[in-house]
Structures are given as C-alpha cells and as structure tokens.
Scaffold this motif. Sequence first.
Motif, PDB file in Angstrom:
ATOM      1  N   ASN A  37       0.832  -1.207   0.000  1.00 50.61           N
ATOM      2  CA  ASN A  37       0.000   0.000   0.000  1.00 50.61           C
ATOM      3  C   ASN A  37       0.868   1.259   0.000  1.00 50.61           C
ATOM      4  O   ASN A  37       0.556   2.233  -0.672  1.00 50.61           O
ATOM      5  CB  ASN A  37      -0.950   0.005   1.191  1.00 50.61           C
ATOM      6  CG  ASN A  37      -2.101  -0.961   0.994  1.00 50.61           C
ATOM      7  OD1 ASN A  37      -2.481  -1.267  -0.134  1.00 50.61           O
ATOM      8  ND2 ASN A  37      -2.659  -1.449   2.082  1.00 50.61           N
ATOM      9  N   LYS A  41       0.818   4.203  -2.804  1.00 54.41           N
ATOM     10  CA  LYS A  41       0.575   5.603  -2.427  1.00 54.41           C
ATOM     11  C   LYS A  41       1.648   6.530  -2.965  1.00 54.41           C
ATOM     12  O   LYS A  41       1.383   7.699  -3.244  1.00 54.41           O
ATOM     13  CB  LYS A  41       0.477   5.738  -0.904  1.00 54.41           C
ATOM     14  CG  LYS A  41      -0.845   5.255  -0.357  1.00 54.41           C
ATOM     15  CD  LYS A  41      -0.934   5.432   1.140  1.00 54.41           C
ATOM     16  CE  LYS A  41      -2.268   4.933   1.640  1.00 54.41           C
ATOM     17  NZ  LYS A  41      -2.404   5.073   3.092  1.00 54.41           N
ATOM     18  N   SER A  46      -3.879  10.742  -4.929  1.00 50.59           N
ATOM     19  CA  SER A  46      -4.825  10.306  -3.890  1.00 50.59           C
ATOM     20  C   SER A  46      -6.130   9.800  -4.512  1.00 50.59           C
ATOM     21  O   SER A  46      -6.712   8.828  -4.032  1.00 50.59           O
ATOM     22  CB  SER A  46      -5.102  11.430  -2.880  1.00 50.59           C
ATOM     23  OG  SER A  46      -5.626  12.558  -3.543  1.00 50.59           O
ATOM     24  N   TYR A  49      -5.414   6.319  -6.032  1.00 50.24           N
ATOM     25  CA  TYR A  49      -5.283   5.334  -4.962  1.00 50.24           C
ATOM     26  C   TYR A  49      -6.662   4.948  -4.426  1.00 50.24           C
ATOM     27  O   TYR A  49      -6.961   3.772  -4.230  1.00 50.24           O
ATOM     28  CB  TYR A  49      -4.398   5.864  -3.830  1.00 50.24           C
ATOM     29  CG  TYR A  49      -4.175   4.844  -2.738  1.00 50.24           C
ATOM     30  CD1 TYR A  49      -3.187   3.875  -2.875  1.00 50.24           C
ATOM     31  CD2 TYR A  49      -4.971   4.827  -1.598  1.00 50.24           C
ATOM     32  CE1 TYR A  49      -2.998   2.911  -1.885  1.00 50.24           C
ATOM     33  CE2 TYR A  49      -4.788   3.873  -0.622  1.00 50.24           C
ATOM     34  CZ  TYR A  49      -3.799   2.916  -0.766  1.00 50.24           C
ATOM     35  OH  TYR A  49      -3.628   1.967   0.200  1.00 50.24           O
ATOM     36  N   TYR A  50      -7.509   5.945  -4.199  1.00 54.57           N
ATOM     37  CA  TYR A  50      -8.858   5.710  -3.684  1.00 54.57           C
ATOM     38  C   TYR A  50      -9.641   4.775  -4.610  1.00 54.57           C
ATOM     39  O   TYR A  50     -10.311   3.852  -4.159  1.00 54.57           O
ATOM     40  CB  TYR A  50      -9.580   7.049  -3.516  1.00 54.57           C
ATOM     41  CG  TYR A  50     -11.060   6.944  -3.252  1.00 54.57           C
ATOM     42  CD1 TYR A  50     -11.539   6.388  -2.070  1.00 54.57           C
ATOM     43  CD2 TYR A  50     -11.986   7.397  -4.193  1.00 54.57           C
ATOM     44  CE1 TYR A  50     -12.909   6.279  -1.833  1.00 54.57           C
ATOM     45  CE2 TYR A  50     -13.339   7.303  -3.960  1.00 54.57           C
ATOM     46  CZ  TYR A  50     -13.796   6.743  -2.781  1.00 54.57           C
ATOM     47  OH  TYR A  50     -15.145   6.636  -2.559  1.00 54.57           O
ATOM     48  N   ARG A  53      -7.042   1.175  -5.547  1.00 53.30           N
ATOM     49  CA  ARG A  53      -6.627   0.308  -4.440  1.00 53.30           C
ATOM     50  C   ARG A  53      -7.702   0.154  -3.360  1.00 53.30           C
ATOM     51  O   ARG A  53      -7.678  -0.797  -2.592  1.00 53.30           O
ATOM     52  CB  ARG A  53      -5.325   0.816  -3.788  1.00 53.30           C
ATOM     53  CG  ARG A  53      -4.175   1.069  -4.718  1.00 53.30           C
ATOM     54  CD  ARG A  53      -3.893   0.072  -5.818  1.00 53.30           C
ATOM     55  NE  ARG A  53      -3.795  -1.321  -5.439  1.00 53.30           N
ATOM     56  CZ  ARG A  53      -3.737  -2.325  -6.298  1.00 53.30           C
ATOM     57  NH1 ARG A  53      -3.781  -2.094  -7.592  1.00 53.30           N
ATOM     58  NH2 ARG A  53      -3.655  -3.567  -5.888  1.00 53.30           N
ATOM     59  N   GLN A  54      -8.652   1.109  -3.286  1.00 49.93           N
ATOM     60  CA  GLN A  54      -9.700   1.034  -2.269  1.00 49.93           C
ATOM     61  C   GLN A  54     -11.087   0.837  -2.875  1.00 49.93           C
ATOM     62  O   GLN A  54     -12.081   0.958  -2.175  1.00 49.93           O
ATOM     63  CB  GLN A  54      -9.681   2.289  -1.396  1.00 49.93           C
ATOM     64  CG  GLN A  54      -8.388   2.442  -0.616  1.00 49.93           C
ATOM     65  CD  GLN A  54      -8.357   3.722   0.198  1.00 49.93           C
ATOM     66  OE1 GLN A  54      -8.720   4.804  -0.279  1.00 49.93           O
ATOM     67  NE2 GLN A  54      -7.919   3.606   1.439  1.00 49.93           N
ATOM     68  N   GLY A  56     -12.880   2.678  -4.819  1.00 47.65           N
ATOM     69  CA  GLY A  56     -13.740   3.849  -4.753  1.00 47.65           C
ATOM     70  C   GLY A  56     -14.378   4.161  -6.097  1.00 47.65           C
ATOM     71  O   GLY A  56     -14.115   3.504  -7.100  1.00 47.65           O
ATOM     72  N   LYS A 114     -20.704  -4.466  -2.186  1.00 51.67           N
ATOM     73  CA  LYS A 114     -20.625  -3.249  -1.367  1.00 51.67           C
ATOM     74  C   LYS A 114     -21.952  -2.506  -1.238  1.00 51.67           C
ATOM     75  O   LYS A 114     -22.180  -1.835  -0.251  1.00 51.67           O
ATOM     76  CB  LYS A 114     -19.545  -2.322  -1.910  1.00 51.67           C
ATOM     77  CG  LYS A 114     -18.153  -2.864  -1.700  1.00 51.67           C
ATOM     78  CD  LYS A 114     -17.114  -1.918  -2.262  1.00 51.67           C
ATOM     79  CE  LYS A 114     -15.768  -2.548  -2.268  1.00 51.67           C
ATOM     80  NZ  LYS A 114     -15.523  -3.359  -3.457  1.00 51.67           N
ATOM     81  N   HIS A 130      -8.917  -1.763  -9.038  1.00 50.73           N
ATOM     82  CA  HIS A 130     -10.359  -1.626  -9.301  1.00 50.73           C
ATOM     83  C   HIS A 130     -10.551  -0.611 -10.416  1.00 50.73           C
ATOM     84  O   HIS A 130     -10.039   0.503 -10.361  1.00 50.73           O
ATOM     85  CB  HIS A 130     -11.068  -1.149  -8.027  1.00 50.73           C
ATOM     86  CG  HIS A 130     -12.488  -0.748  -8.248  1.00 50.73           C
ATOM     87  ND1 HIS A 130     -13.508  -1.668  -8.346  1.00 50.73           N
ATOM     88  CD2 HIS A 130     -13.062   0.467  -8.399  1.00 50.73           C
ATOM     89  CE1 HIS A 130     -14.653  -1.027  -8.543  1.00 50.73           C
ATOM     90  NE2 HIS A 130     -14.407   0.270  -8.574  1.00 50.73           N
TER      91      HIS A 130
END
Length: 164
Positions: A37, A41, A46, A49-50, A53-54, A56, A114, A130
């Motif tokens: 991670n 980053k 940002s 990454y959101y 990797r998350q 979003g 989700k 993602h």
Amino acid sequence: MNRLLCLLIGLLCISCTSVAQKEKYKKEKVYTVSKTNAEWKEILTSEQYYILRQAGTERPYSSPLNKIYKSGTFHCAACDSPLYESKYKFDSGTGWPSFDRAVEDAVDKDVDYKLGYARSELLCATCGGHLGHVFNDGPRETTGMRHCINGDALVFKHKESKNE
C-alpha cells in the motif's frame, strides 16, 4: 410452532456460516504487478489510490477522459497495462467512460457486494486495480455490455494516424 421457528433459525445460521466459510477460504489471485500500500501511495495520486486500491468511485462527469474519442488506448493508471481501445468507447450518458469490451485478457471480473447486492466488478488483470463495473445495458448492436470505468483508473495514450 416452536419447532418450525427453531428449524428456520437453525437453517439461517447454517446458511450464514457456509457463506462466511466460502469467503474466508476464497483464493486470492496473484497479480504480475504487486506492491505494498505504501508503494502504491507513492506512485498514485490520492484519487487514483482511492479508486484503484480502495475500490472507490469518482463523481460522475468529473473525468476529462469522458469526452475523449481520439484514436488510441486507455491504460491502467497504476501499472500502464493497455485495457481499452478507443474504438470500443461510447457515450453511455452515465457520466463515466464506457466501453463495450476490453482488450483481450486485460480485465478480470469479480463479485462486489458493497451496495448490498451482487455486481460484476472489473479489475486490471495485471495489478488487480479496481476499474469499475460491467452491466448488460450496453450497445445491442455490438456486445450488449457496458464497462463503466472510473476515469482516474485510466491513462489515455493517443495513437496518431496518417490522417491526423
């Protein structure tokens, strides 16, 4: 009545346990490009990454890639793998870049719960980032599929033709 209630509660408990067990032992795919991670980053913005990797989602109509229809290829913003050719891009009216198909073997599918129901999630087959989701409401004259992709998950590489 008590027996029926106990039976229903027992069946509910068993079904919940079996689903949890399946998730617990689900094999993780090993991707060609793998980073911690902290490493992701360092190389991603940002927003990237959101999303990548998350898992979003960017705001609709926020990506400048939404209106790009030049000849070229959309690559993964994390690992630079080619994912989508511009000739398969279309305006879905949803506010996200949309394609009716991906480059062969460039995208993996997974199931995303989700929102409380199953959706087909799209991941970069090289790094597991993602990208977005796939729906079956795309152009009927082609594949019928709509790959709804976050613009921040992509980088566009223009291919100049002889006529440009």
